[in-house]
Design an enzyme around this catalytic site. Structure first.
Site, mmCIF file in Angstrom:
data_model
loop_
_atom_site.group_PDB
_atom_site.id
_atom_site.type_symbol
_atom_site.label_atom_id
_atom_site.label_comp_id
_atom_site.label_asym_id
_atom_site.label_seq_id
_atom_site.Cartn_x
_atom_site.Cartn_y
_atom_site.Cartn_z
ATOM 1 N N VAL A 133 31.135 31.616 34.724
ATOM 2 C CA VAL A 133 30.277 30.423 34.709
ATOM 3 C C VAL A 133 31.083 29.186 35.098
ATOM 4 O O VAL A 133 30.548 28.085 35.117
ATOM 5 C CB VAL A 133 29.595 30.245 33.327
ATOM 6 C CG1 VAL A 133 28.634 31.409 33.053
ATOM 7 C CG2 VAL A 133 30.622 30.117 32.194
ATOM 8 N N ASP A 134 32.369 29.380 35.395
ATOM 9 C CA ASP A 134 33.174 28.229 35.837
ATOM 10 C C ASP A 134 32.928 27.965 37.324
ATOM 11 O O ASP A 134 32.241 28.733 37.998
ATOM 12 C CB ASP A 134 34.672 28.437 35.517
ATOM 13 C CG ASP A 134 35.314 29.567 36.323
ATOM 14 O OD1 ASP A 134 35.126 29.607 37.553
ATOM 15 O OD2 ASP A 134 36.028 30.403 35.726
ATOM 16 N N HIS A 166 25.846 35.021 36.148
ATOM 17 C CA HIS A 166 25.631 34.587 34.763
ATOM 18 C C HIS A 166 25.414 33.085 34.635
ATOM 19 O O HIS A 166 25.547 32.539 33.548
ATOM 20 C CB HIS A 166 26.801 35.057 33.877
ATOM 21 C CG HIS A 166 26.863 36.544 33.717
ATOM 22 N ND1 HIS A 166 27.979 37.215 33.291
ATOM 23 C CD2 HIS A 166 25.916 37.500 33.938
ATOM 24 C CE1 HIS A 166 27.720 38.521 33.258
ATOM 25 N NE2 HIS A 166 26.491 38.713 33.648
ATOM 26 N N CYS A 218 15.893 22.854 30.725
ATOM 27 C CA CYS A 218 14.954 22.391 29.702
ATOM 28 C C CYS A 218 14.151 23.568 29.157
ATOM 29 O O CYS A 218 13.618 24.375 29.913
ATOM 30 C CB CYS A 218 14.012 21.344 30.307
ATOM 31 S SG CYS A 218 12.765 20.803 29.117
ATOM 32 N N CYS A 242 10.183 22.413 30.187
ATOM 33 C CA CYS A 242 9.689 22.418 31.577
ATOM 34 C C CYS A 242 10.549 23.282 32.514
ATOM 35 O O CYS A 242 10.243 23.377 33.696
ATOM 36 C CB CYS A 242 9.593 20.987 32.113
ATOM 37 S SG CYS A 242 11.203 20.238 32.469
ATOM 38 N N SER A 277 36.386 43.548 32.879
ATOM 39 C CA SER A 277 36.530 44.749 32.055
ATOM 40 C C SER A 277 35.495 45.791 32.450
ATOM 41 O O SER A 277 35.613 46.954 32.067
ATOM 42 C CB SER A 277 36.398 44.392 30.572
ATOM 43 O OG SER A 277 35.166 43.746 30.341
#
Ligand code: OAD
Length: 213
Positions: free
Chosen positions: A86-87, A102, A110, A113, A166
């Site tokens: 997620v970086d 991911h 939100c 919405c 992994s």
């Protein structure tokens, strides 16, 4: 060519992995931080953890492994980088065609919405709804269309590199079994190693630059 990366590719940038001896899931309980139930129970605690990781990532720099992958993309005509991370270190290293299976830690969504925004987190969405991190949690589906795009890229490629994962979180790990020829690069043996066509054992920040030298 396709590449699947996991937390190990960012380890040499100082971002902790999840399951190594100093990994995040050794320090924290995933079910208290990375599930929809955890967020419903204690959104502030979950946000505190994500804000801490956002800061850590924002202060980190891409390493030689990220840079080598960006260079490969410049040299290879069809190149897709699929990451579980997620970086944003792949993008900051110069990678362009990146699928974030991911989600992104710098996005918030939100709950009312569904609008997504990136950058600093306001207290609430413009619609007044509550914001959650724009990442995939345990038990959640991948963002629509991304799996299909990733699968298609892997099936269309002659070579898949599986780097620093992994290989136990599905569906992402399943991609490793769809490649025509699959080469693993990892600091240690993994759940996938036995099924690989080749394994290169060592830090990705050292092995990847050698592949393009
Ligand atoms: P893991 O923490 O499960 O695995 C990290 C892998 O990186 C291990 O196989 C290590 O041996 C390897 N590794 C560590 N340092 C390395 C280095 N310098 N060079 C090469 N390899 C190295 O991380 P992931 O497989 O990415 O999910 O975890 C998968 C998912 O589980 C994550 O995306 C996250 C987590 O819960 C979500 O956020 C949904």
């Amino acid at each position: 060519m396709a590449v699947l990366t996991g937390a190990g590719v960012s380890a040499e940038s100082g971002i902790p992995t999840f399951r190594d001896s100093n990994g995040l899931w050794r320090q924290f309980r995933a079910e208290q931080l990375a599930t929809p139930e955890a967020f419903a129970n204690d959104p502030e605690l979950v946000w505190e953890w994500y804000d801490w990781r956002r800061e850590l990532i924002a202060a980190a720099q891409p390493n030689a492994g990220h840079l080598a992958l960006a260079e490969m993309e410049r040299r290879v005509p069809h190149f897709t980088l699929i990451t579980q991370n997620v970086d944003d270190l792949h993008e900051r290293a110069g990678s362009r065609n990146v699928i974030h299976l991911h989600g992104s830690i710098f996005v918030q969504r939100c709950l009312r919405c569904s609008r997504e925004t990136s950058g600093p987190r306001p207290p609430k969405c413009a619609c007044g709804g509550m914001l959650r991190p724009g990442v995939v949690w345990f038990g959640e589906a991948l963002p629509p269309g991304l799996w299909e795009a990733a699968e298609q890229a892997v099936r269309a490629s002659d070579l898949l590199l599986v780097i620093g994962t992994s290989g136990i979180v599905y569906p992402a790990a399943g991609l490793a079994r769809l490649g025509k020829r699959v080469v693993e690069i990892n600091a240690a043996a993994t759940a996938l190693s036995d099924d690989m066509d080749e394994t290169l054992e060592g830090p990705s920040g050292e092995i990847l630059p050698r592949l393009i030298a």
